[in-house]
Scaffold this active site. Sequence first.
Site, PDB file in Angstrom:
ATOM      1  N   ASP A 194       0.844  -1.210   0.000  1.00 30.27           N
ATOM      2  CA  ASP A 194       0.000   0.000   0.000  1.00 30.27           C
ATOM      3  C   ASP A 194       0.878   1.258   0.000  1.00 30.27           C
ATOM      4  OD1 ASP A 194      -1.844   1.986   0.582  1.00 30.27           O
ATOM      5  OD2 ASP A 194      -2.567   1.090   2.438  1.00 30.27           O
ATOM      6  N   HIS A 367      -4.262   4.187   6.443  1.00 28.63           N
ATOM      7  CA  HIS A 367      -3.148   3.747   5.585  1.00 28.63           C
ATOM      8  C   HIS A 367      -1.802   4.050   6.246  1.00 28.63           C
ATOM      9  CE1 HIS A 367      -5.759   2.977   2.092  1.00 28.63           C
ATOM     10  NE2 HIS A 367      -6.459   3.992   2.569  1.00 28.63           N
TER      11      HIS A 367
END
Length: 554
Positions: A194, A367
């Site tokens: 990610d 995130h």
Amino acid sequence: MENSNSIKIIPLGGLGEIGKNITAFEYKDEIIVIDCGISFPEEEMYGVDLVIPDITYLLNNKDKVKAIFITHGHEDHIGSLPYILKQLNVPVYGTKLTLGIIENKLKEHNMLQECTLNGVEAGQIVKLENLNVEFIRNTHSIADSCSIAIHTPVGIILHTGDFKIDYTPIDGKVMDLERISALGRKGVLLLMADSTNVQRQGHTISEKSIGETLSRVISGARGRVIVATFASNIHRMQQIINASIQYGRKVAFSGRSMENISQVAMELGYLHIPEGQVIKAEEIYDYPNEKVTIITTGSQGEPMAALARIAFSTHRKIKLEPNDLFIISASPIPGNEKLISRVINELFRKGVDVIYEDLEEVHVSGHAYQEELKLIHTLVHPKFFMPVHGEYRHLKHHTDLAVKLGMKRENIFALETGDVLEISENEAKVAGKVKTGSVFVDGIGVGDVGTVVLRDRKHLAQDGMVTVVATIEKESFSLIAGPDIITRGFVYAKESEELINEIKEIAKKELESCLDRKIIEWYVLKANMKSAIEKYLFERTKRRPTILPIIMEI
């Protein structure tokens, strides 16, 4: 390097763009797919509701596609499943909450009965002919989120999915760093990680810290508390509920996705609310304002979502009250800043208080920041690396981060959607490109709005339309009626009579000129009228409306 002992990784969406995450992994005659997301339309996509990935490659290799594996239940990872399963009905694997949300979605499309959904738990391995797929628990802004390890004859591929490293998650289920570390020691061929927050230094803040802020803010509220957040963020919802109950408030959910997901989460045991604490939106006026919390959708300022409708006084059930306190517990997705600013401004204009990310710690990202990404790279130390999830600049920054951590730049592949990465045990290379792109969903139409239609819509939105209607008689080559002029979105006809009359005259002159020469082919008549009117209007107005000549024959 095209050999039988290599695996192809094909991102069909989600690279160099926000959302629409979907990646195919192909080994011999077996293809598996990770995630099936959507993205939301940009401003110039007039009338488009959703954007889904083009899966031509999967449809061309239908017989090879064995299953779809879902990392978590966010729209940019599950949103296109109903559209894709209609064309490619293969088994879907996911954790309990993820499948609960997917079931709801498939019910809306009346297709739940035809689909095969298989529940898995973190730590479980799904065995296929050549590929074994392992679900590894991670932490993200939705419960039951997983990373996925694909065990292939060539080596292990680790796909982090969306993640952050939260050492104090709300449900107490921490990310399984031990398993990730064990895979690293065994040897990981390719890491796909990610990249969304790679530009942010340090660590993400724990979701738990939000609870303290919410509790403090709710304790001081004099009227109703209305919190807008992502419907899928069940941990955030839980903290809002806990703080509300602590201060004697009942909780109501508003907005379709919020109502649906909260119901699924309660049924599956992910959202814990004591009996009698939840009320319906229509019951909020049965209680004093200081005893009510409303959790609603619309944290991105979407015009049709509950928050915007409350702000602009168009909500059927919830009307603004003077002491209302609004909390926007989310940060704008890139591109949505204007929408959310509009809603915040309107709320302030109506005289209520609004708390948002700039003022208080009411949102944390789901995130990983740089330090968390460094930890994953260090534990995994892969042979090859492919940054995923993010715009192209994020992929580039993640590449640079991996180089700083000691990886060779030639072993890092910042791809774009459609690129094919082919990997064997000892080498990796980009081996061509497949057809990908976006398919637009407008109402119930899927793919019937293409670039030509969008171009026309843009043209109509910018310059409007002029319709010219005339009736001719074939036998006598004469103009019987018209031309009549109808305009839409070009000029206000009542205030532009002179211009309209000029258009009429030009159209009439062109028609009569053709009829005098015995020309009655409608395509010639239309083309002549169109070009003459276009030329005149551009000279007069510097605008190019769409000209639609309509010729009737009697």
